[in-house]
Scaffold this motif. Structure first.
Motif, PDB file in Angstrom:
ATOM      1  N   ARG A 283      49.741   7.350  58.644  1.00 30.08           N
ATOM      2  CA  ARG A 283      50.744   7.685  59.483  1.00 30.08           C
ATOM      3  C   ARG A 283      52.103   7.892  58.944  1.00 30.08           C
ATOM      4  N   ALA A 284      52.389   7.425  57.627  1.00 31.58           N
ATOM      5  CA  ALA A 284      53.685   7.194  57.010  1.00 31.58           C
ATOM      6  C   ALA A 284      54.089   8.478  56.270  1.00 31.58           C
ATOM      7  N   ALA A 285      53.349   9.605  56.170  1.00 27.73           N
ATOM      8  CA  ALA A 285      53.630  10.727  55.487  1.00 27.73           C
ATOM      9  C   ALA A 285      54.958  11.168  55.370  1.00 27.73           C
TER      10      ALA A 285
ATOM     11  N   GLY B 140      56.380  -4.826  63.302  1.00 24.33           N
ATOM     12  CA  GLY B 140      55.588  -5.812  62.649  1.00 24.33           C
ATOM     13  C   GLY B 140      55.740  -5.679  61.335  1.00 24.33           C
ATOM     14  N   ASP B 141      55.349  -6.867  60.632  1.00 22.64           N
ATOM     15  CA  ASP B 141      55.417  -6.907  59.265  1.00 22.64           C
ATOM     16  C   ASP B 141      54.472  -5.789  58.487  1.00 22.64           C
ATOM     17  N   ALA B 142      53.420  -5.731  59.038  1.00 23.37           N
ATOM     18  CA  ALA B 142      52.354  -4.804  58.601  1.00 23.37           C
ATOM     19  C   ALA B 142      52.877  -3.647  58.292  1.00 23.37           C
ATOM     20  N   VAL B 143      53.646  -2.935  59.582  1.00 22.92           N
ATOM     21  CA  VAL B 143      54.090  -1.683  59.549  1.00 22.92           C
ATOM     22  C   VAL B 143      55.218  -1.581  58.617  1.00 22.92           C
ATOM     23  N   VAL B 144      55.937  -2.326  58.528  1.00 27.12           N
ATOM     24  CA  VAL B 144      57.301  -2.247  57.451  1.00 27.12           C
ATOM     25  C   VAL B 144      56.488  -2.175  56.038  1.00 27.12           C
ATOM     26  N   GLU B 145      55.746  -3.020  55.826  1.00 30.16           N
ATOM     27  CA  GLU B 145      55.239  -3.253  54.339  1.00 30.16           C
ATOM     28  C   GLU B 145      54.400  -1.840  53.875  1.00 30.16           C
ATOM     29  N   SER B 146      53.810  -1.243  55.031  1.00 27.10           N
ATOM     30  CA  SER B 146      52.886  -0.014  54.852  1.00 27.10           C
ATOM     31  C   SER B 146      53.850   1.299  54.733  1.00 27.10           C
ATOM     32  N   ASN B 147      55.039   1.302  55.255  1.00 26.97           N
ATOM     33  CA  ASN B 147      56.173   2.207  55.166  1.00 26.97           C
ATOM     34  C   ASN B 147      56.854   2.160  53.779  1.00 26.97           C
ATOM     35  N   LEU B 148      57.024   1.023  53.520  1.00 30.75           N
ATOM     36  CA  LEU B 148      57.731   0.455  51.995  1.00 30.75           C
ATOM     37  C   LEU B 148      56.967   0.871  50.990  1.00 30.75           C
TER      38      LEU B 148
ATOM     39  N   ALA C 279      65.844  10.930  59.374  1.00 28.34           N
ATOM     40  CA  ALA C 279      67.102  11.059  59.528  1.00 28.34           C
ATOM     41  C   ALA C 279      67.566   9.681  60.073  1.00 28.34           C
ATOM     42  N   THR C 280      67.102   8.916  60.738  1.00 28.79           N
ATOM     43  CA  THR C 280      67.140   7.730  61.346  1.00 28.79           C
ATOM     44  C   THR C 280      67.513   6.601  59.984  1.00 28.79           C
ATOM     45  N   VAL C 281      66.561   6.694  59.025  1.00 29.65           N
ATOM     46  CA  VAL C 281      66.555   5.894  57.920  1.00 29.65           C
ATOM     47  C   VAL C 281      67.608   6.113  56.995  1.00 29.65           C
TER      48      VAL C 281
ATOM     49  N   LYS D 149      68.914   0.328  49.306  1.00 29.92           N
ATOM     50  CA  LYS D 149      69.538   0.916  50.898  1.00 29.92           C
ATOM     51  C   LYS D 149      68.559   1.436  51.800  1.00 29.92           C
ATOM     52  N   LEU D 150      68.033   2.514  51.194  1.00 35.48           N
ATOM     53  CA  LEU D 150      66.908   3.188  52.049  1.00 35.48           C
ATOM     54  C   LEU D 150      65.830   2.321  52.592  1.00 35.48           C
ATOM     55  N   GLU D 151      65.298   1.335  51.498  1.00 38.90           N
ATOM     56  CA  GLU D 151      64.257   0.457  51.882  1.00 38.90           C
ATOM     57  C   GLU D 151      64.599  -0.361  52.755  1.00 38.90           C
ATOM     58  N   GLN D 152      65.763  -1.079  52.901  1.00 39.97           N
ATOM     59  CA  GLN D 152      66.614  -1.731  54.015  1.00 39.97           C
ATOM     60  C   GLN D 152      66.532  -0.892  55.157  1.00 39.97           C
ATOM     61  N   GLY D 153      66.752   0.256  55.403  1.00 37.52           N
ATOM     62  CA  GLY D 153      66.708   1.105  56.462  1.00 37.52           C
ATOM     63  C   GLY D 153      65.397   1.288  57.026  1.00 37.52           C
ATOM     64  N   ILE D 154      64.219   1.237  55.998  1.00 36.76           N
ATOM     65  CA  ILE D 154      63.002   1.336  56.526  1.00 36.76           C
ATOM     66  C   ILE D 154      62.589  -0.184  57.244  1.00 36.76           C
ATOM     67  N   ARG D 155      63.181  -1.212  56.847  1.00 35.13           N
ATOM     68  CA  ARG D 155      62.807  -2.600  57.314  1.00 35.13           C
ATOM     69  C   ARG D 155      63.401  -2.600  58.561  1.00 35.13           C
ATOM     70  N   ASP D 156      64.742  -2.091  58.886  1.00 35.80           N
ATOM     71  CA  ASP D 156      65.439  -2.114  60.102  1.00 35.80           C
ATOM     72  C   ASP D 156      64.931  -1.428  61.170  1.00 35.80           C
TER      73      ASP D 156
END
Length: 195
Positions: free
Chosen positions: A138-140, A171-179, A19-21, A158-165
């Motif tokens: 952990r990103a199911a 950290g970058d590793a968590v951002v990239e794994s979620n992307l 919901a946040t993203v 824009k959804l991907e930017q929301g994930i980055r935000d």
């Protein structure tokens, strides 16, 4: 543009992160947003449900009336079926196929699967397995978000930017794994919708 989305699952699965993203991306699109969440017993193992309403015009209520939801987005198959009375006739169900068996009288998983497969507009996927394939178990929840992305009427970028935000502080590793998780869900949905 109007999108009424019911997010459902079990406490701890990451419904509120989805919901946040979506909310962050909707604000970037210049959309109005209203959200209502269920808290309390839903903290771990109980059912969680959130109404998320997006629109290009002002929104009066944060609750979605029965028969009006455009999308039911669920991390748990039984929870997806629980909210079918809120789904519009043209609405979509996007759901995880893996049950989270947290009660003694949990319905037969095969019966649940058959009921889901009988729906006219459904994207059903094993988000847990796809998250593992993306090397991000952990990103199911973000795999499920990716699967819903083609239906949200919000640019995927824009959804991907929301994930980055949202995940930047981890950290970058968590951002990239979620992307990566988002993209694998998105690809699965594109294939599923072309059938």
């Amino acid at each position: 543009m109007k999108r009424d989305i019911i997010l459902s699952g079990v406490g701890g699965q990451g419904i509120l992160s989805i919901a946040t993203v979506i909310g962050r991306a909707a604000l970037d699109e210049g959309l109005y947003i209203k959200q209502a969440e269920v808290h309390g017993m839903s903290q771990r193992g109980g059912d969680v449900q959130s109404n998320l309403r997006l629109s290009s015009a002002p929104i009066a209520s944060d609750l979605i009336p029965r028969g009006a939801a455009d999308i039911i987005l669920s991390l748990e198959p039984m929870e997806a079926l629980r909210y079918l009375p809120w789904l519009s006739q043209q609405g979509w169900v996007v759901t995880n196929t893996t049950p989270f068996v947290n009660i003694e009288n949990y319905p037969d998983p095969e019966r649940l699967r058959a009921e889901l497969e009988s729906l006219p507009r459904i994207i059903a996927l094993d988000v847990d397995e796809l998250a593992k394939e993306a090397a991000s178990p952990r990103a199911a929840n973000i795999v499920l978000l990716g699967a819903a992305a083609p239906l949200l009427q919000i640019e995927a970028a824009k959804l991907e930017q929301g994930i980055r935000d949202i995940f930047a502080r981890k950290g970058d590793a968590v951002v990239e794994s979620n992307l990566a998780a988002f993209r694998i869900g998105y690809e699965h949905a594109q294939k599923s919708m072309q059938r």
